[in-house]
Design an enzyme around this catalytic site. Structure first.
Site, mmCIF file in Angstrom:
data_model
loop_
_atom_site.group_PDB
_atom_site.id
_atom_site.type_symbol
_atom_site.label_atom_id
_atom_site.label_comp_id
_atom_site.label_asym_id
_atom_site.label_seq_id
_atom_site.Cartn_x
_atom_site.Cartn_y
_atom_site.Cartn_z
ATOM 1 N N SER A 211 0.830 -1.208 0.000
ATOM 2 C CA SER A 211 0.000 0.000 0.000
ATOM 3 C C SER A 211 0.855 1.244 0.000
ATOM 4 C CB SER A 211 -0.899 0.012 1.236
ATOM 5 O OG SER A 211 -0.137 -0.249 2.410
ATOM 6 N N LYS B 155 10.942 -6.611 3.477
ATOM 7 C CA LYS B 155 10.721 -6.125 2.110
ATOM 8 C C LYS B 155 11.337 -4.748 1.916
ATOM 9 C CE LYS B 155 7.330 -3.011 3.071
ATOM 10 N NZ LYS B 155 7.102 -1.637 2.553
ATOM 11 N N THR C 117 6.943 -2.630 -3.157
ATOM 12 C CA THR C 117 8.004 -1.763 -2.651
ATOM 13 C C THR C 117 9.266 -1.855 -3.500
ATOM 14 O OG1 THR C 117 7.108 -2.223 -0.444
ATOM 15 C CG2 THR C 117 9.206 -1.087 -0.530
ATOM 16 N N SER D 233 7.932 4.164 -3.895
ATOM 17 C CA SER D 233 8.644 3.485 -2.810
ATOM 18 C C SER D 233 9.860 4.292 -2.357
ATOM 19 C CB SER D 233 9.098 2.092 -3.272
ATOM 20 O OG SER D 233 10.016 1.533 -2.357
ATOM 21 N N ARG D 234 9.881 4.656 -1.087
ATOM 22 C CA ARG D 234 11.016 5.410 -0.548
ATOM 23 C C ARG D 234 12.256 4.533 -0.449
ATOM 24 N NH1 ARG D 234 6.685 7.186 2.750
ATOM 25 N NH2 ARG D 234 7.312 5.883 4.508
#
Length: 333
Positions: A138, A191, A248, A254-255
Site C-alpha cells: 500500500s 521487504k 516496494t 517506494s522510498r
C-alpha cells in the site's frame, strides 16, 4: 465506530481519510503547529499534499492517551522508532490497538539483546493490550485517493482482527484477517531492505532479469528468516510477503527503492535519506535484521549486501558483484 489515529504522517493521514466516510475519526499529531496548519488548510501539506481532509476528521494534538481513551480502535501511525514510547503510553487502554510501522527496532543500548519486532516490543511494554498490525502492499497516496488496495490485519486476538476489518474494509480497500502476526511483521520489515537492493539494481541499469532474480531470492531470504522466528511459510506468499515486496521493490512511490536508486547514482547515504522527506525504514532496520538472522543461523546474502552498502564497506557495483560471485547452491536451500 470511533477510530483514533496517532500520527499524522502520510500513512496515518491516508487511513484517516479512508475511514472518515464511515466512522468518527480523530487524527492526532505531536506537533501543534502542524495541527494548526492542517486544520486551517484541511490538508496535510507536509506529508500528503493535494489530498483534502474531510470536515468529519477531528485533528488534535496534546496528550495521546487522552485522545485514545474515548476510541473504539486506536491506530499507531508513527515510525518504528516511536512505537515503544506510544505503546507504553497506551498500556491499559481497553480498546483494540494496532500499529502500521514496518521494521525491526535496534537492540537497546547496553541491553545485550536483539532488535525486536513490533509485537515483541508490545509484549514488553504494554502486555495488557489487545493488539495487532495492519500491513500489506500500500502506498499512502493511492489509499487516500480511493484506489483499489488490499491489506492484511494480523493479530493473535480475533477481536483485534475484526475491529480492523470493520474499520477499514470498504469499496476501495479490502482487509483480510491473519493470525500469523510474526509472518506479517517479518514481511513488512524485510521487504524494505530488499527494495533498497532492487532500487540499486535498477539504478545501475542491470535489467529486468536482475530485478526478477532479486525479488525471487529476496522472498526466499524473507521466508527463511520468518520461519526461523516461528512464522508460517505460506504467509510470505500473501499480501504482507510477496505482495508488499513486489510493490516496494518496483513502485515509483517506494522510498526504500528510491534510496537504492540514489545510491546507484552516486549519492551518499545521508544525501539519499535527506532527499526523501520521509522515513525509509529499510535503512534503519537492515543491520538489525541481518544481526538477528545470523544469531538464528539464517543466511540472508542480499540483505547482508545491503548492509555492507549502507555502511560504506562496498560500492554499488561491488555489492552486485559479490552477490553474483557466491557459490552455486540449491534453489530450495
Amino acid at each position: 465506530m470511533k477510530v483514533c489515529v496517532l500520527g499524522a504522517g502520510a500513512w496515518g493521514t491516508a487511513l484517516a481519510v479512508n475511514a472518515s466516510g464511515r466512522h468518527a475519526v480523530s487524527l492526532w499529531a505531536r506537533d501543534a503547529v502542524q495541527v494548526q496548519a492542517m486544520s486551517a488548510a484541511r490538508e496535510n501539506a507536509r506529508y500528503l499534499p493535494g489530498v483534502a481532509l474531510p470536515p468529519s476528521i477531528a485533528i488534535t494534538s496534546g496528550d495521546p492517551l487522552a485522545a485514545a481513551k474515548s476510541a473504539d480502535l486506536v491506530i499507531i501511525a508513527t515510525p518504528m522508532a516511536a512505537l515503544r514510547e506510544q505503546l507504553g503510553l497506551l498500556d491499559g487502554v481497553s480498546c483494540p490497538v494496532a500499529w502500521l510501522c514496518k521494521g525491526v527496532e535496534p537492540a537497546l543500548a547496553g541491553s545485550g539483546g536483539e532488535g525486536l519486532l513490533a509485537h515483541e516490543i508490545q509484549a514488553q511494554v504494554a502486555p495488557r493490550l489487545a493488539a495487532g498490525v495492519l500491513s500489506g502492499p500500500s502506498f499512502a497516496l493511492e489509499v487516500a485517493q480511493g484506489r483499489p488496495t488490499a491489506l492484511v490485519a494480523a493479530s493473535p486476538h480475533a477481536d483485534v482482527r475484526k475491529a480492523l476489518v470493520d474499520a477499514f474494509h470498504g469499496p476501495a480497500l479490502r482487509v483480510y484477517a491473519n493470525d500469523d502476526i510474526v509472518g506479517v511483521e517479518v514481511g513488512g520489515a524485510v521487504k524494505n531492505v530488499l527494495a533498497i537492493a532492487t532500487g540499486l539494481a535498477d539504478g545501475l541499469s542491470l535489467g529486468l532479469n536482475a530485478r526478477a532474480a532479486l525479488i525471487t531470492r529476496g522472498l526466499a531470504e524473507m521466508t527463511r528468516f520468518g520461519v526461523a522466528l516461528g512464522a508460517r511459510a505460506e504467509t510470505f506468499m500473501g499480501l504482507s510477503g510477496l505482495g508488499d515486496l513486489v510493490l516496494t521493490a518496483t513502485g515509483d512511490l517506494s522510498r526504500n527503492r528510491k534510496v537504492g536508486l540514489l545510491l546507484a547514482q552516486g549519492y551518499t547515504l545521508s544525501q539519499a535519506v535527506d532527499s526523501l522527506g520521509h522515513v525509509a525504514e529499510g535503512v534503519y532496520c537492515a543491520r538489525t535484521v541481518v544481526q538477528r538472522a545470523r544469531h538464528l543461523g539464517v543466511e540472508m546474502p542480499i540483505s547482508a549486501g545491503v548492509v555492507a552498502l549502507l555502511d560504506g564497506r562496498v560500492r554499488p557495483a561491488e555489492a552486485v558483484a559479490e552477490l553474483m560471485a557466491r557459490e552455486p547452491g540449491s534453489e530450495s536451500a
